[in-house]
Design a protein around this motif. Sequence first.
Motif, PDB file in Angstrom:
ATOM      1  N   ILE A 196      28.674  27.290  40.690  1.00  0.00           N
ATOM      2  CA  ILE A 196      30.117  27.128  40.497  1.00  0.00           C
ATOM      3  C   ILE A 196      30.582  27.941  39.297  1.00  0.00           C
ATOM      4  O   ILE A 196      29.793  28.344  38.442  1.00  0.00           O
ATOM      5  CB  ILE A 196      30.506  25.649  40.307  1.00  0.00           C
ATOM      6  N   GLN A 216      35.067  27.521  35.022  1.00  0.00           N
ATOM      7  CA  GLN A 216      36.199  26.596  35.046  1.00  0.00           C
ATOM      8  C   GLN A 216      35.857  25.338  35.830  1.00  0.00           C
ATOM      9  O   GLN A 216      36.160  24.222  35.404  1.00  0.00           O
ATOM     10  CB  GLN A 216      37.424  27.280  35.677  1.00  0.00           C
ATOM     11  N   GLN A 217      35.213  25.513  36.975  1.00  0.00           N
ATOM     12  CA  GLN A 217      34.807  24.364  37.769  1.00  0.00           C
ATOM     13  C   GLN A 217      33.743  23.545  37.050  1.00  0.00           C
ATOM     14  O   GLN A 217      33.732  22.317  37.146  1.00  0.00           O
ATOM     15  CB  GLN A 217      34.258  24.838  39.120  1.00  0.00           C
ATOM     16  N   SER A 256      33.661  19.569  36.164  1.00  0.00           N
ATOM     17  CA  SER A 256      32.540  18.770  36.662  1.00  0.00           C
ATOM     18  C   SER A 256      31.901  17.962  35.547  1.00  0.00           C
ATOM     19  O   SER A 256      31.541  16.790  35.733  1.00  0.00           O
ATOM     20  CB  SER A 256      31.489  19.676  37.315  1.00  0.00           C
TER      21      SER A 256
END
Length: 286
Positions: A71, A74-75, A79
Amino acid sequence: MDFKRITSGFIVGLALIVLLLIQNNIITGLMFTLIAIVAMHEYLGAISKVCKPIKWISYLSCALVLLPSFISSQQLTGSLIYAIPIILLILFAHVIATDMKTSFKDMAYTLLGICYVPTFIMFLTMIDKMQNGKILLGYIFIALIRENLPNGKIILWFALLAGWGTDVFAYCIGKRFGKHKFSKVSPKKSIEGCVAGTIGATALALIYTFVLNNNFSFEYSYFVVGISGIVLSLIGQIGDFSASCIKRYVDIKDYSNLLPGHGGMLDRIDSVLFIAPFAYMLFTLI
């Protein structure tokens, strides 16, 4: 003992060179995940002397190391924000489900291990995944990402040298000339060794900068590299002492005998663990 130390150190160094030549981020992430699992196993073995850690979630948390391979940054931030309450929820649920046979102390030590091992190692995976960026300066890390740099392999290599460069100089100089003990946390470490570790690692950073500037058309600031070298070397030494704090508390000399002359995986990566997140901060903020 010195021969064993040199031999195992050479083998580890060779393995790292192979690791850092691998261009597939997922494979690199899997290898760092394996390192995290081994380090977590050693941590759980150590604290089992004073508590009953929740092992299944500790090992499962090592999957965090692999997240950056799949990922975006930013993700990943989002998370991790969700991961914290989820992990706490699971830990408290385990305490309740066991009718408090698992104590708050057990839960606290488990949470510390999750923050300490896989979360910190995850930053190495994040550095490895870096593709492009502004020119960054910092340590034997060499401090630098350059626009159009294919990946973070070079940065990651220097990041590892940062912590271990300090360790080598501190060990060699401290063993021969160390007379003033630094702290009861690690009785064998001396003030002379700690100072030599910082000076030596910073000197290596400047030498590498000289090589890059004169042979590969880089234009890095020696001043910034030098200052960053001092700061990150000190952070690495705090990481080393932090690992020693745990060992003193549970009354063990090494986390394991995995690496003859060096101890366990945690004994070898303790300084790098602390350097990794601060290195990533430098790479993204400067």
